[in-house]
Design an enzyme around this catalytic site. Structure first.
Site, PDB file in Angstrom:
ATOM      1  N   GLU A 255       0.934  -0.761   0.069  1.00 16.09           N
ATOM      2  CA  GLU A 255       0.056  -0.429   0.311  1.00 16.09           C
ATOM      3  C   GLU A 255       0.886   1.506   0.524  1.00 16.09           C
ATOM      4  O   GLU A 255       1.862   1.653   0.883  1.00 16.09           O
ATOM      5  CB  GLU A 255      -1.180  -0.363   1.177  1.00 16.09           C
ATOM      6  CG  GLU A 255      -1.803   1.543   0.925  1.00 16.09           C
ATOM      7  CD  GLU A 255      -2.829   1.717  -0.135  1.00 16.09           C
ATOM      8  OE1 GLU A 255      -2.588   2.677  -0.340  1.00 16.09           O
ATOM      9  OE2 GLU A 255      -3.094   0.185  -0.089  1.00 16.09           O
ATOM     10  N   THR A 297      -5.657   1.686  -5.312  1.00 13.30           N
ATOM     11  CA  THR A 297      -5.483   0.446  -5.282  1.00 13.30           C
ATOM     12  C   THR A 297      -6.273  -0.595  -6.230  1.00 13.30           C
ATOM     13  O   THR A 297      -5.660  -1.429  -7.136  1.00 13.30           O
ATOM     14  CB  THR A 297      -5.059  -0.572  -3.692  1.00 13.30           C
ATOM     15  OG1 THR A 297      -4.532   0.986  -2.620  1.00 13.30           O
ATOM     16  CG2 THR A 297      -5.697  -1.364  -3.599  1.00 13.30           C
ATOM     17  N   HIS A 472       0.623   2.302  -5.749  1.00 11.20           N
ATOM     18  CA  HIS A 472       0.710   3.582  -5.589  1.00 11.20           C
ATOM     19  C   HIS A 472       1.624   4.780  -5.104  1.00 11.20           C
ATOM     20  O   HIS A 472       2.079   4.343  -3.540  1.00 11.20           O
ATOM     21  CB  HIS A 472      -0.602   4.642  -6.188  1.00 11.20           C
ATOM     22  CG  HIS A 472      -1.834   3.691  -5.030  1.00 11.20           C
ATOM     23  ND1 HIS A 472      -1.695   4.840  -3.608  1.00 11.20           N
ATOM     24  CD2 HIS A 472      -2.973   2.665  -4.659  1.00 11.20           C
ATOM     25  CE1 HIS A 472      -2.305   4.626  -3.094  1.00 11.20           C
ATOM     26  NE2 HIS A 472      -2.727   2.806  -3.079  1.00 11.20           N
TER      27      HIS A 472
END
Length: 623
Positions: A255, A297, A472
């Site tokens: 993440e 995501t 990301h």
């Protein structure tokens, strides 16, 4: 005919003036729009006026001052809410709201912490104009009556001016940016030229148009796309093809993990000490970029699973979850793999409970599959260390070989972490988000370290291929001041572009370890992960509908494209209408990049047609 009709003329003028001033201030201070020349400055100044005059002018057809005020105040409040929603959204995503985003209501509850982190106490000032209009409504008796004839003349003059301003806005915008309305990939450009309110209206038109495409699609529309893909296919490298054949695949989505933290230190301490060593025992791709859009995501998942580009508006996970896909999961399932996804969050977040079935996961282990307490959770939910620990207990019971995708949570905006879990001190800047980011990245690194050791302890390590990738960016362009402090230099457009790099680490026990790791400096994107992994696992993708290429193929052409018009090749980097030498960051003549500009349009067109038309439902018959 119109009682107190002078109030009717006055009201839309004052309402337009107040909201116009507010919008222009927002352009400069919140969206950071900077006109490049006088014409762009004029466009920025006038683009809200035409729309506002037309909308507020509708009150002129109401017969009483009371009804006029009611219409004006409600319209002002509605537009202020739209503007403020875009302000908060822009602070978090550096982007503007689209109609598909508004349909993602199931995400709103989960986004609470991140949204509240972007709300400031002074934001109440964004509604000051509406409060002023309420005060004006108390003075309505001060307005004098005028004749019906003069009212009609004033009304015609008013709407004529509104239309002239709107027309001039479009003319100037087309002069500065020819074919502006076809550049739907660049929302900043559209808002900057059309204005916030006209853009939202235009986005509504785009939504209506895209909704009709699936109904009129047929299999013939897939032929050109297949021909293009086959003509650009990059065959696998014989040296690497099948190195991980028959192994379990463990794919971990990290993440908000950007590549700049790798091999970096903060206050003299390594931010990712384990990953720094782990990549030496792996295939590490040091120039891989995330290509996500508004789906964040979920877009990264979509890219990796399907090697199709996410949409320019909204998230495919919401807008096209009923489509047919030929994903990584389905391909592995066809070769005897059991497929599962693991994410200790609400199963409906990003519509995963629906989309995962379309992708081809046989089992989705969501928050209900984990023991989550106040002690083992923070921020968005279950912390990464207990997530990996509990996941191992599930994984070891799965049929083999298996493909498992795991999504971490702790390193998520706004990057909150309990003091006892901090393995590194917060950074010292005026930006609390950036300060906390380093602590959650360090915690994530420790979690991966423990996870790898647990795989070894449970005898799952040697028979697996372990892939880690960033989904990301975590730190957007809105935090440049703190990033300039961290890097001790001014952040240029070139630097901003390169901060979109994310790590990709492929670890194959017995193959890449014991000093046999390789760092690949090839330029690549998330679109390329699927074919790379399938070839490593001995599965040829020659007939697959995919836009990525095997990063290990000798035929791979280094050219990564982005929805906002940017691109990067082995030699050049194009961003903010500037051309740079990729390796040095030296700005060069734009003519160096000109041969590549616009190439992405055809690729995105092919990919979008597949999604909007659900063309892969026709794929098997044409394989």
């Amino acid at each position: 005919m119109f009682r107190n009709s002078r109030a009717g003329i006055f009201l839309p003028v004052i309402a337009t003036f107040l909201l116009w001033v507010k919008t222009y201030i927002v352009y400069l201070t919140c969206f950071h729009f900077k006109p490049a020349n006088i014409i762009q400055g004029i466009i920025l100044l006038i683009n809200p006026i035409g729309f506002l005059m037309l909308l507020f002018g509708a009150c002129l057809f109401l017969k009483t001052v009371k009804s006029q005020f009611r219409f004006i105040i409600l319209s002002s409040l509605f537009l202020s809410v739209i503007l403020y929603a875009n302000i908060v959204f822009y602070r978090f995503f550096n982007d503007f709201i689209t109609i598909p985003i508004l349909f993602q209501t199931s995400n709103f509850g989960e986004l609470g912490d991140s949204v509240f982190a972007e709300i400031k106490w002074w934001d109440i000032l964004f509604f000051a104009d509406t409060l002023m209009l309420l005060l004006f409504s108390k003075k309505s008796l001060l307005f004098e009556s005028i004749s019906p004839l003069r009212t009609i003349i004033h009304r015609r003059l008013y709407f004529s001016i509104a239309c002239i301003v709107l027309f001039l806005n479009l003319i100037f915008s087309e002069l500065v940016r020819p074919q502006l309305l076809t550049r739907t990939f660049d929302r900043k450009l559209l808002v900057k030229n059309l204005g916030t309110y006209n853009y939202q209206l235009y986005d509504l038109i785009l939504q209506s148009k895209s909704s009709a495409q699936k109904a009129f699609a047929d299999g013939t529309k897939l032929i050109d796309t297949q021909n293009y893909i086959r003509a650009n296919y990059a065959p696998p490298n014989k040296e690497f093809f099948g190195l991980a054949k028959g192994r379990n695949l463990i794919l971990v989505s990290l993440e908000s993990t950007q590549d700049f933290v790798i091999h970096s230190k903060m206050n003299g301490k390594e931010i990712t000490p384990f990953l720094n060593q782990f990549m030496k025992e792996s295939y590490y791709f040091s120039n891989l970029y995330h290509q996500t859009g508004q789906g964040k995501t979920s877009d990264a998942e979509f890219l990796v699973e399907n090697s199709l580009y996410p949409l320019n508006r909204g998230a495919v996970f919401f807008t096209h979850s009923s489509n047919t896909y030929h994903s990584l999961a389905k391909s592995l399932q066809d070769h005897g793999y059991y497929t599962a996804a693991m994410h200790a969050n609400n199963k409906s977040f990003w519509n995963r409970n629906i989309m995962y079935k379309a992708i081809g996961y046989q089992k989705f282990f969501s928050s209900t599959s984990y023991t989550i307490t106040t002690d083992n959770s923070v921020g968005w939910g279950l912390k990464d260390i207990p997530f990996f620990e509990q996941s191992i207990d599930i994984i070891k019971k799965l049929p083999k070989p298996f493909y498992v995708k795991m999504i971490t949570l702790t390193n998520h905006h706004p990057f909150r972490l309990n003091v006892e879990d901090r393995l590194i001190e917060e950074y010292d800047s005026n930006d609390s988000v950036v300060n906390r980011y380093f602590t959650t990245v360090r915690y994530e690194d420790e979690a991966i370290k423990k996870f790898i050791q647990k795989l070894k302890d449970e005898k799952l390590y040697d028979k697996s291929i372990i892939v880690l990738y960033g989904d990301h960016h975590g730190i957007s362009e809105n935090h440049q001041a703190a990033m300039s402090q961290y890097f001790e230099k001014e952040i240029t457009p070139y630097d901003t572009f390169n901060l979109q790099k994310i790590p990709l680490i492929i670890h194959i026990p017995g193959i890449t370890d014991h000093g046999r790791g390789i760092t690949f400096s090839k330029v690549g994107g998330q679109i390329d992960i699927r074919p790379t992994l399938l070839h490593l696992m001995g599965i040829n993708t020659r007939n697959d509908v995919q836009f990525g290429h095997d990063l290990l193929s000798p035929s791979y052409k280094q050219h990564v494209i982005f929805r906002d018009g940017r691109f990067v090749t082995d030699q050049y980097l194009w961003t903010a209408n500037r051309c740079y030498l990729r390796k040095t960051g030296t700005e060069v003549d734009v003519r160096r990049c000109k041969p590549f500009i616009g190439e992405e349009s055809r690729v995105f067109m092919y990919s979008d047609k597949i999604i909007y038309g659900d063309l892969l439902r026709f794929y098997k018959a044409r394989k």
